[in-house]
Design a protein around this motif. Structure first.
Motif, mmCIF file in Angstrom:
data_model
loop_
_atom_site.group_PDB
_atom_site.id
_atom_site.type_symbol
_atom_site.label_atom_id
_atom_site.label_comp_id
_atom_site.label_asym_id
_atom_site.label_seq_id
_atom_site.Cartn_x
_atom_site.Cartn_y
_atom_site.Cartn_z
ATOM 1 N N ILE B 331 -55.004 -1.240 33.384
ATOM 2 C CA ILE B 331 -54.295 -0.088 32.791
ATOM 3 C C ILE B 331 -54.428 -0.118 31.267
ATOM 4 N N TYR B 332 -54.135 -1.274 30.704
ATOM 5 C CA TYR B 332 -54.164 -1.405 29.234
ATOM 6 C C TYR B 332 -55.561 -1.873 28.864
ATOM 7 N N ASP B 333 -56.476 -0.924 29.009
ATOM 8 C CA ASP B 333 -57.907 -1.211 29.097
ATOM 9 C C ASP B 333 -58.674 -0.841 27.837
ATOM 10 N N ASN B 334 -57.963 -0.484 26.776
ATOM 11 C CA ASN B 334 -58.667 -0.193 25.525
ATOM 12 C C ASN B 334 -57.857 -0.749 24.376
ATOM 13 N N GLU B 336 -56.920 0.415 21.613
ATOM 14 C CA GLU B 336 -55.896 1.265 20.996
ATOM 15 C C GLU B 336 -54.561 1.099 21.717
ATOM 16 N N VAL B 337 -54.597 1.191 23.056
ATOM 17 C CA VAL B 337 -53.335 1.134 23.796
ATOM 18 C C VAL B 337 -52.758 -0.280 23.741
ATOM 19 N N LEU B 340 -51.065 -0.602 20.392
ATOM 20 C CA LEU B 340 -49.797 0.139 20.418
ATOM 21 C C LEU B 340 -48.736 -0.668 21.166
#
Lengths: 417, 417
Positions: B331-334, B336-337, B340
């Motif tokens: 899910i938290y695959d980039n 940027e996220v 954040l």
């Protein structure tokens, strides 16, 4: 009658079991001559038998060690029946008018004997699909939620009682894990279990998976779900867990119960009412445009929150000198500080409710388990259009929830959406 | 050697016990001829024996079923030794360089045999009072806190492992209750156990009890302490729970350990460093104005947070594809996220740290248990003046903590206070 190990009961074994169990056989006057036994469970999660004769009736529910509806075989601890029985008893003592009575529990068999909710009780979700109004629903749900949640929170319990009770429900780990997965994880990633109205929502499902801000907010909710033991919550309080008639509202199936965030229960209920609302256009026809019913749903959303809020605060005021240790009366000793505390508590709870409610909506559109309100719309394009509106609204609320100060604003936003 | 029930060991019984316990007797080469046994506990909470001979050494700590220092007799479950041993073992595996090794645990006797922290190790608080700098302290504490807290959080654990571990520590209910009472409750109301430097701080203590905004913030922290199972925290991480030398930093006494908010540990440490800072003017004399030492304390506060922050994030990055289920890599695959998510997590943790840290400061000035840093200032008027500054600063931070974005701002605020 005692089994030394688990085995699923068929009808014959069940009748033998009832004969050997006074707390059950007494419900039908020990009379087995005119007994009618009917299996009414969908067979996916549990066996549910309705047993009726001329003298009385009961339901016997037995957990199976898996969820057949998901994948080939998704194992699921049958010990969930233990937590269901525990929650029915605890919530039943707090809100007896809205929780069916438990007659008997057998841990070895994962079997609960309980009150049969006779017709005209039907599952609320079915009533909402049929467009039936339930004038007492908001009041009943508000009462049930306020009582079960207030009285199991630190607003009414000592810190020691609280921790001991949290402990008792920590064992329901598999079902909590399941919720964390299907509500807060799978909809936001590629998963073999996800499905949606393809190809209409292909882009929408992808957009959910690529929405960084959405995923950021969902992470916060997931942490809160996994880490925060605020009260004994039902854990699965959607409109399929409520049985209704015009006079009666009964909450069933608390097998997901554990000490979690209060907003997860309130949000589940409101979120599912919102799903019912967004599905109505798919059920409208020339005989019934569903406009009046849609207005009733919105009114019910608004009243459910407002009445819940007021009852919860009323309980708090009533028991401000009670055993609860979150706000000791010797500290919160003036009306100004108490009012400030209540305002902040309820504002946080409102935002949790909106967050969890919208997460529950999203997962019903692009996750593994959908809702009949929407699935029963036979025109696929119409269904997809209802789903898209529900999904977009839920995404917006999930991200912007802290800007909303009251339910009236949220209802206005639904109408304008 | 096994006792069938609890009894406090005197020196003779202790030696017999060690003789009959290979995991202990082997530490001193089974040689009892040149043994030196010394009771070094303050006798209020536990017996602590140091056992040394020419071959080796150990500490044997036995819990008493009460706290003698508070009131006539404040009972306190001796089972705390069980949770202390459990936490020492769990934290010890995660940060062996900063947690003394456990050689032996006896639940019946509430007795722990563990490494003796030989001289020049002293209690950090004593070192801070003496004005001794520990150049590695910030780095060591940051490492210890980052490892023990990260690896026991959902950032590294599955939701199932997490719930099972939460379960294990729910039994430490009495010590959690004690903390909730003495940290978040008593200082904010009239309590027979509270004391302060009277009459100088009479008005200040009253002002704490009448500060509605302060009490509102404290309620939020208390709820978080009682309801949030974020990680296995030490639970009492003040400067009296740390033993130091110039080369070594060892964290002891985790009898208050449970699954709680991470900020409670980090805040306890930083808050107690701040108390040490504010006490320095009371220890200044013509030989040493303590200015350089005050600067060192501030630098240590700043570095402790910043290094903790960086290590914690480094562990997160390193294990982002590990077993933790809070942020699934699918899910938290980039970046940027993930960035954040980390920013939000650490910002929340920072504000928790400031909140819990300042609550710990306040309770040490107007609550039941004070700190030697301040109590050892013999000039009462000078002591009261140090206390008032610490108290006012803590009140300000507790109420305004969300306005601070980094530790540098907080340190600047201390200097300007």
């Amino acid at each position: 009658m005692a089994f030394s190990e688990y085995c699923p009961l068929d009808e014959k074994l069940l009748i033998d079991y009832i004969k050997g169990t006074p707390s059950l056989s007494s419900r039908i006057g020990n009379n087995f001559d005119d007994l009618v036994v009917k299996e009414v469970g969908d067979g996916n999660l549990n066996f549910v038998y309705v047993i009726v004769n001329s003298i009385g009736s009961m339901v016997v529910k037995q957990a199976l060690p898996y969820i057949r509806s998901i994948g080939e075989s998704w194992p699921m601890s049958k010990d969930r029946a233990y937590f269901e029985a525990l929650a029915l008893e605890k919530h039943g003592r707090l809100s007896p008018e809205h929780v069916p009575e438990v007659y008997h529990f057998d841990r070895t068999l994962s079997l609960i004997g309980m009150r049969y909710l006779e017709p005209p009780h039907i599952i609320l979700r079915k009533g909402l699909i049929a467009g039936i109004e339930y004038p007492l629903l908001a009041e009943h749900m508000a009462n049930y939620m306020a009582k079960t949640l207030f009285f199991t929170s630190l607003l009414f319990r000592t810190t020691s009682e609280h921790k001991r009770d949290v402990d008792k429900f920590c064992g329901n780990v598999e079902l909590c894990r399941h919720t964390a997965l299907v509500v807060f994880s799978d909809p936001y990633r590629v998963s073999q279990y996800n499905h949606w109205t393809a190809p209409y929502l292909d882009h929408d499902a992808k957009a959910v998976r690529e929405d960084n801000l959405l995923k950021l907010e969902v992470a916060g909710l997931k942490s809160k779900f996994c880490e925060t033991a605020q009260a004994l919550i039902h854990g699965d309080l959607h409109t399929g867990s409520v049985m209704v008639s015009q006079e009666s509202t009964q909450i069933i199936d608390p097998e997901f119960a554990f000490y979690g965030p209060i907003g997860f229960d309130v949000g589940a209920f409101l979120g599912n009412l919102m799903l019912a609302y967004f599905s109505q256009d798919g059920h409208a026809d020339q005989a019934n445009d569903r406009k009046a019913f849609k207005a009733w749903i919105l009114k019910t959303i608004e009243e459910s929150w407002n009445l819940f809020h007021d009852r919860f605060i009323a309980l708090w005021d009533e028991h401000r000198n009670g055993p609860g240790e979150a706000y000791l009366p010797s500290i919160y000793d003036n009306s100004e500080v108490l009012l400030l505390a209540q305002k902040r508590y309820m504002a946080d709870l409102f935002h949790d409710t909106l967050g969890f409610g919208s997460a529950k909506m999203i997962r019903r559109i692009v996750g593994v388990a959908h809702v009949e309100d929407i699935e029963s719309i036979s025109n696929v394009s119409k269904r997809a259009s209802c789903e898209r509106r529900a999904l977009d609204f839920a995404k917006m609320i999930l991200k912007e929830r802290r800007k909303y100060e009251g339910i009236t604003e949220v209802v206005a936003a639904i109408q304008q959406f």
